[in-house]
Motif scaffolding. Structure first.
Motif, short mmCIF file in Angstrom:
data_model
loop_
_atom_site.label_atom_id
_atom_site.label_comp_id
_atom_site.label_asym_id
_atom_site.label_seq_id
_atom_site.Cartn_x
_atom_site.Cartn_y
_atom_site.Cartn_z
N HIS A 121 0.69 -1.26 -0.08
CA HIS A 121 -0.01 0.05 -0.03
C HIS A 121 0.89 1.23 0.02
CE1 HIS A 121 -3.21 2.55 0.86
NE2 HIS A 121 -2.52 3.03 2.01
N TYR A 122 2.00 1.23 0.94
CA TYR A 122 2.73 2.47 0.92
C TYR A 122 3.58 2.56 -0.36
CZ TYR A 122 1.61 3.05 5.77
OH TYR A 122 0.80 3.46 6.94
N ARG A 123 4.08 1.57 -0.94
CA ARG A 123 4.63 1.59 -2.26
C ARG A 123 3.90 2.24 -3.16
NH1 ARG A 123 6.49 -3.80 -0.87
NH2 ARG A 123 8.56 -3.50 -0.05
N PRO A 126 2.92 6.64 -2.80
CA PRO A 126 4.04 7.54 -2.02
C PRO A 126 3.61 8.76 -1.62
CG PRO A 126 4.27 7.47 -4.63
CD PRO A 126 3.20 6.47 -4.13
N GLU A 127 2.31 9.36 -2.13
CA GLU A 127 2.04 10.58 -1.40
C GLU A 127 1.81 10.75 -0.03
OE1 GLU A 127 -1.59 8.45 -2.45
OE2 GLU A 127 0.25 8.48 -3.41
N LYS A 128 1.62 9.49 0.57
CA LYS A 128 1.55 9.43 1.94
C LYS A 128 2.82 9.63 2.83
CE LYS A 128 -2.60 6.46 1.92
NZ LYS A 128 -3.39 6.77 2.83
N GLY A 129 4.02 9.73 2.22
CA GLY A 129 5.12 10.19 2.99
C GLY A 129 5.82 8.93 3.79
#
Length: 134
Positions: A121-123, A126-129
């Motif tokens: 999900h984080y990959r 990337p806007e989640k920082g």
């Protein structure tokens, strides 16, 4: 050699019988021991100890324990738990989650997903920082 896994979780409780009933009747734990001051419960691979105390100190932060279930069971468990426990937070994370309280206010979560799905999900976002490390 380092840590190999989670051994057990101990939660301090104000009313041992009430807590044993919640964890067995609502969450489906199997009680393995009984004494005047504690009980050992089994929740899947988790060994949970409930220990009676006279000095319970609730936490005001988001510290919590998250439990897993089979995807096919999530809707049924969510409905069952919601009928027996107050909710403490709306889901804002990857994957379906239900955030609920036990009788002493311990913050718990029922979550679908695992570390691999969270990292994916984080990959993908990337806007989640959040930097995913190798």
């Amino acid at each position: 050699m380092g840590i190999t896994g989670l051994n057990h979780i101990t939660l301090a409780v104000s009313d041992l019988a009430r807590s044993v009933a919640f964890y067995t009747d609502v969450l489906g734990a199997v009680q393995r021991t009984a004494s005047a001051r504690s009980a050992y419960l089994e929740l899947g691979p988790i060994w949970l100890c409930l220990e009676a105390t006279d000095a319970l100190t609730p936490r005001a932060d988001d510290t919590h324990i998250a439990f897993s279930c089979a995807p096919a069971e999530f809707a049924r468990l969510t409905e069952h738990i919601s009928a027996h426990a107050p909710l403490w937070k709306e889901n804002r994370s990857e994957g379906a989650s239900l955030y609920f309280l036990d009788p002493d206010g311990h913050k718990l979560e029922l979550h679908l997903g695992d570390l691999a799905s969270r990292l994916a999900h984080y990959r993908d976002h990337p806007e989640k920082g959040v930097q995913v490390l190798p």
